[in-house]
Design a protein around this motif. Structure first.
Motif, short mmCIF file in Angstrom:
data_model
loop_
_atom_site.label_atom_id
_atom_site.label_comp_id
_atom_site.label_asym_id
_atom_site.label_seq_id
_atom_site.Cartn_x
_atom_site.Cartn_y
_atom_site.Cartn_z
N THR A 24 0.86 -1.18 0.00
CA THR A 24 0.00 0.00 0.00
C THR A 24 0.89 1.23 0.00
OG1 THR A 24 -1.75 -1.13 1.21
CG2 THR A 24 -1.76 1.28 1.27
N PHE A 25 0.81 2.05 -1.04
CA PHE A 25 1.64 3.25 -1.14
C PHE A 25 1.07 4.33 -0.23
CE2 PHE A 25 2.86 2.00 -5.77
CZ PHE A 25 3.55 0.91 -5.28
N THR A 26 1.95 5.19 0.27
CA THR A 26 1.55 6.03 1.39
C THR A 26 1.83 7.51 1.24
OG1 THR A 26 3.69 5.55 2.42
CG2 THR A 26 1.83 4.15 3.06
N HIS A 27 2.71 7.94 0.33
CA HIS A 27 3.04 9.37 0.30
C HIS A 27 1.80 10.18 -0.05
CE1 HIS A 27 7.60 9.89 0.41
NE2 HIS A 27 7.31 8.71 0.91
N PRO A 28 1.44 11.13 0.81
CA PRO A 28 0.18 11.86 0.59
C PRO A 28 0.32 12.94 -0.46
CG PRO A 28 1.29 12.69 2.55
CD PRO A 28 2.12 11.54 2.05
N LEU A 29 -0.76 13.19 -1.16
CA LEU A 29 -0.86 14.32 -2.07
C LEU A 29 -1.50 15.48 -1.32
CD1 LEU A 29 -0.62 15.24 -5.12
CD2 LEU A 29 -3.05 14.67 -5.27
N ASP A 30 -0.89 16.65 -1.42
CA ASP A 30 -1.43 17.86 -0.81
C ASP A 30 -2.21 18.62 -1.89
OD1 ASP A 30 -1.92 20.39 0.19
OD2 ASP A 30 0.02 20.58 1.18
N PRO A 31 -3.54 18.51 -1.90
CA PRO A 31 -4.32 19.14 -2.98
C PRO A 31 -4.12 20.65 -3.06
CG PRO A 31 -5.68 17.57 -1.78
CD PRO A 31 -4.41 17.74 -0.99
N ALA A 32 -3.98 21.31 -1.91
CA ALA A 32 -3.82 22.77 -1.93
C ALA A 32 -2.48 23.16 -2.55
CB ALA A 32 -3.93 23.33 -0.51
N LEU A 33 -1.43 22.41 -2.23
CA LEU A 33 -0.12 22.68 -2.83
C LEU A 33 -0.17 22.48 -4.34
CD1 LEU A 33 2.94 23.19 -2.67
CD2 LEU A 33 3.23 20.75 -2.17
N LEU A 34 -0.78 21.39 -4.77
CA LEU A 34 -0.87 21.13 -6.21
C LEU A 34 -1.68 22.21 -6.92
CD1 LEU A 34 -0.08 18.98 -8.37
CD2 LEU A 34 -2.37 18.03 -8.04
N GLU A 35 -2.77 22.62 -6.30
CA GLU A 35 -3.66 23.59 -6.93
C GLU A 35 -2.99 24.95 -7.12
OE1 GLU A 35 -8.33 25.02 -6.56
OE2 GLU A 35 -7.32 24.07 -4.86
N ARG A 36 -2.01 25.27 -6.28
CA ARG A 36 -1.30 26.54 -6.44
C ARG A 36 -0.51 26.58 -7.74
NH1 ARG A 36 -0.49 26.23 -0.75
NH2 ARG A 36 1.68 25.52 -0.85
N TYR A 37 -0.16 25.43 -8.27
CA TYR A 37 0.71 25.37 -9.44
C TYR A 37 0.07 24.73 -10.67
CZ TYR A 37 4.47 26.55 -6.22
OH TYR A 37 5.26 27.19 -5.29
N VAL A 38 -0.95 23.91 -10.45
CA VAL A 38 -1.50 23.11 -11.55
C VAL A 38 -3.01 23.31 -11.62
CG1 VAL A 38 -1.70 20.80 -12.54
CG2 VAL A 38 0.33 21.40 -11.20
N PRO A 39 -3.52 23.94 -12.68
CA PRO A 39 -4.97 24.14 -12.81
C PRO A 39 -5.69 22.83 -13.16
CG PRO A 39 -3.83 24.96 -14.76
CD PRO A 39 -2.76 24.57 -13.79
N ARG A 40 -6.99 22.81 -12.95
CA ARG A 40 -7.77 21.59 -13.16
C ARG A 40 -7.75 21.11 -14.61
NH1 ARG A 40 -7.92 21.96 -8.25
NH2 ARG A 40 -9.58 21.20 -6.87
N ASP A 41 -7.55 22.04 -15.57
CA ASP A 41 -7.58 21.62 -16.97
C ASP A 41 -6.19 21.24 -17.50
OD1 ASP A 41 -6.46 24.13 -16.98
OD2 ASP A 41 -7.72 24.93 -18.58
N ALA A 42 -5.21 21.12 -16.61
CA ALA A 42 -3.84 20.76 -17.03
C ALA A 42 -3.79 19.31 -17.49
CB ALA A 42 -2.87 20.98 -15.88
N ARG A 43 -2.88 19.05 -18.41
CA ARG A 43 -2.60 17.66 -18.79
C ARG A 43 -1.44 17.17 -17.93
NH1 ARG A 43 -1.25 14.66 -24.62
NH2 ARG A 43 -2.62 12.90 -24.14
N ILE A 44 -1.67 16.09 -17.17
CA ILE A 44 -0.73 15.65 -16.13
C ILE A 44 -0.26 14.24 -16.41
CG2 ILE A 44 -0.42 15.27 -13.66
CD1 ILE A 44 -2.74 17.21 -13.17
N LEU A 45 1.05 14.02 -16.25
CA LEU A 45 1.66 12.69 -16.31
C LEU A 45 1.98 12.25 -14.89
CD1 LEU A 45 3.00 10.31 -17.87
CD2 LEU A 45 5.12 11.67 -17.84
N ASP A 46 1.43 11.12 -14.47
CA ASP A 46 1.76 10.51 -13.18
C ASP A 46 2.73 9.38 -13.48
OD1 ASP A 46 1.88 9.50 -10.63
OD2 ASP A 46 -0.20 8.77 -10.59
N TYR A 47 4.05 9.71 -13.45
CA TYR A 47 5.06 8.70 -13.81
C TYR A 47 5.42 7.89 -12.56
CZ TYR A 47 8.88 6.10 -15.66
OH TYR A 47 9.66 5.04 -16.05
#
Length: 231
Positions: A24-47
């Motif tokens: 079970t992977f555990t590193h949390p995503l901080d939505p507020a941190l991401l939202e400061r830099y990445v808008p909802r319509d961005a194209r994102i690669l989860d490598y």
């Protein structure tokens, strides 16, 4: 010559086709941190998306164009079972089949910690620099070198057993191969491949191994362009 004539296959430890694919992977995503830099319509690669945990989380948050990629067959198959309909794809070689500058942002969550070889890390960062457009964002989360006695003993024993390996590479009892970095190593690696860190945070995070916790570091870096910027 085209990039595809000379594919690169960063070493993928067999752990991720067996025991590792059940973790079970555990590193949390901080939505507020991401939202400061990445808008909802961005194209994102989860490598290094594994079984799609964060890919699914991004979709839940309203990010509509997210692509999960991982070298492990077992993890991608697990992800397709757990998250049917998510765009999860398995590729075990670089370059990935996307055009230059395809993505506005990329996630790299605990990937450098399992791609332990310097050359393999460099090849991966070079590929992400190709895929993320100038001024786009790379969001990295990983584990820095720990200072507690348990981890220091683990690092020292591994370094003594295999002196040629970078300090911080170690094997866990269940067969996993991992690497912890000094935070400055991560910043330098990003800068060398054209990414300038804009924000950095450390927090306590659970590990893959039940009952263990570590300090993690999260970086948000901007893809640079022009002379003298990174690459």
């Amino acid at each position: 010559m085209s990039r595809s004539e000379h594919p690169t296959r960063p070493a993928v430890h067999g752990f991720w086709e067996g025991t590792g694919a059940t973790k079970t992977f555990t590193h949390p995503l901080d939505p507020a941190l991401l939202e400061r830099y990445v808008p909802r319509d961005a194209r994102i690669l989860d490598y290094g998306c594994g079984y799609g945990r964060l890919t699914a989380r991004l979709a839940e948050l309203g990010y509509r164009d997210v692509h999960g990629v991982d070298p492990s067959h077992a993890l991608i198959e697990r992800g397709r079972r757990e998250h049917p309909g998510l765009p999860l794809r398995q590729f075990d070689a670089l370059p990935l089949p996307f055009e230059d500058g395809t993505f506005d942002a990329a996630l790299l969550f605990v990937v450098l910690g399992v791609v332990t070889d310097d050359a393999d890390q460099g090849a991966l960062l070079a590929e992400l620099a190709r895929l993320v457009r100038p001024s786009g964002v790379l969001h990295l989360s990983d584990v820095p070198l720990q200072s507690d006695a348990h981890h220091v003993r683990r690092y020292d024993e591994a370094a003594a057993a295999e002196p040629g390996r970078p300090y911080g590479v170690f094997t866990t009892p269940d067969g996993g191969l991992f690497r912890h970095h000094r935070p400055e190593e991560l910043r330098e690696l990003l800068w060398a491949h054209g990414f300038a860190v804009e924000e950095e945070h450390q927090k306590e995070t659970a590990t893959l191994h039940r009952g263990e916790r570590t300090r993690s570091v999260q970086l948000v870096a901007r893809r640079q362009s022009g002379p003298g910027q990174g690459r």
